[in-house]
Design a protein around this motif. Structure first.
Motif, PDB file in Angstrom:
ATOM      1  N   TRP A 123       0.827  -1.205   0.000  1.00 21.03           N
ATOM      2  CA  TRP A 123       0.000   0.000   0.000  1.00 21.03           C
ATOM      3  C   TRP A 123       0.863   1.258   0.000  1.00 21.03           C
ATOM      4  O   TRP A 123       0.600   2.199  -0.741  1.00 21.03           O
ATOM      5  N   ASN A 124       1.885   1.272   0.858  1.00 19.11           N
ATOM      6  CA  ASN A 124       2.698   2.468   0.987  1.00 19.11           C
ATOM      7  C   ASN A 124       4.094   2.174   0.454  1.00 19.11           C
ATOM      8  O   ASN A 124       4.764   1.287   0.969  1.00 19.11           O
ATOM      9  N   PRO A 125       4.578   2.828  -0.548  1.00 20.47           N
ATOM     10  CA  PRO A 125       4.031   3.980  -1.249  1.00 20.47           C
ATOM     11  C   PRO A 125       3.350   3.629  -2.578  1.00 20.47           C
ATOM     12  O   PRO A 125       2.559   4.399  -3.086  1.00 20.47           O
ATOM     13  N   TYR A 126       3.652   2.438  -3.132  1.00 19.98           N
ATOM     14  CA  TYR A 126       3.214   2.123  -4.500  1.00 19.98           C
ATOM     15  C   TYR A 126       1.702   2.103  -4.656  1.00 19.98           C
ATOM     16  O   TYR A 126       1.153   2.723  -5.564  1.00 19.98           O
ATOM     17  N   GLY A 127       1.008   1.387  -3.793  1.00 17.19           N
ATOM     18  CA  GLY A 127      -0.448   1.274  -3.906  1.00 17.19           C
ATOM     19  C   GLY A 127      -1.144   2.615  -3.780  1.00 17.19           C
ATOM     20  O   GLY A 127      -2.061   2.933  -4.552  1.00 17.19           O
ATOM     21  N   LYS A 128      -0.723   3.400  -2.813  1.00 21.19           N
ATOM     22  CA  LYS A 128      -1.333   4.713  -2.599  1.00 21.19           C
ATOM     23  C   LYS A 128      -1.088   5.638  -3.791  1.00 21.19           C
ATOM     24  O   LYS A 128      -1.999   6.297  -4.281  1.00 21.19           O
ATOM     25  N   ARG A 129       0.131   5.660  -4.268  1.00 21.38           N
ATOM     26  CA  ARG A 129       0.460   6.516  -5.420  1.00 21.38           C
ATOM     27  C   ARG A 129      -0.309   6.088  -6.662  1.00 21.38           C
ATOM     28  O   ARG A 129      -0.779   6.925  -7.438  1.00 21.38           O
TER      29      ARG A 129
END
Length: 182
Positions: A123-129
């Protein structure tokens, strides 16, 4: 529009307001032969509203108790209450949903296939971005498409490749590097 709730009525124009500027007002006040009197709002002055004069007889198309079209002498204009087929935003929401599902599927599949080495699929950072990129892209393409009036199919045609490209670039930057290598 179903014909079961569609009707036409004849009205007389009492007055029109065509005011452009910071706060635009485009409306016609109508009355019938009895005592009904009402105001119909429009999104712009043309092609009919700017030509109407007090005393003109107009034909109103009424759908579900709202005047959706005024016409006179073959010239028609939709009111602000007319139903809109803004397929561009439907496409934007659909593409966003599909991208979120694809992201969840991909992240879940990586976790199942590589339970100990799932970086950077977190999730953080790839999924959120990626989620923020998907939302911004879909609405950044969908809203201008509605405003400009370009076809609905341009939303997925532009949005999906843009998000896939962004996902690839983010993945390339975030993937773990081998120890000692580049």
């Amino acid at each position: 529009m179903g014909s079961d709730c569609l009707s036409t009525w004849r009205f007389t124009v009492v007055k029109t307001v065509v005011k452009s500027g910071k706060t635009s007002t485009y409306e016609a006040t109508l009355k019938d032969e009895d005592s009904w009197r009402g105001v119909v709002g429009f999104g712009d002055p043309g092609p009919l509203l700017e030509r109407l004069e007090p005393g003109d007889r107009v034909t109103a198309t009424v759908w579900r108790r709202d005047i959706v079209v005024l016409s006179k002498g073959g010239v028609r204009q939709n009111s602000s209450d007319a139903p809109r087929d803004e397929l561009q935003m439907n496409a934007a929401v659909g593409v966003l949903a599909a991208l979120v599902v694809a992201q969840a599927f991909a992240f879940g599949a990586v976790r199942l296939v590589r339970p100990r080495r799932y970086e950077p699929f977190t999730w953080n950072p790839y999924g959120k971005r990626l989620l923020i990129t998907s939302v911004a892209t879909c609405f950044g393409v969908g809203l201008p498409a509605v405003w400009i009036g370009i076809p609905w199919w341009t939303v997925p045609a532009v949005g999906v490749p843009a998000v896939v490209c962004a996902a690839g670039l983010m993945h390339h930057r975030l993937r773990p590097r081998a120890a000692g290598g580049v």
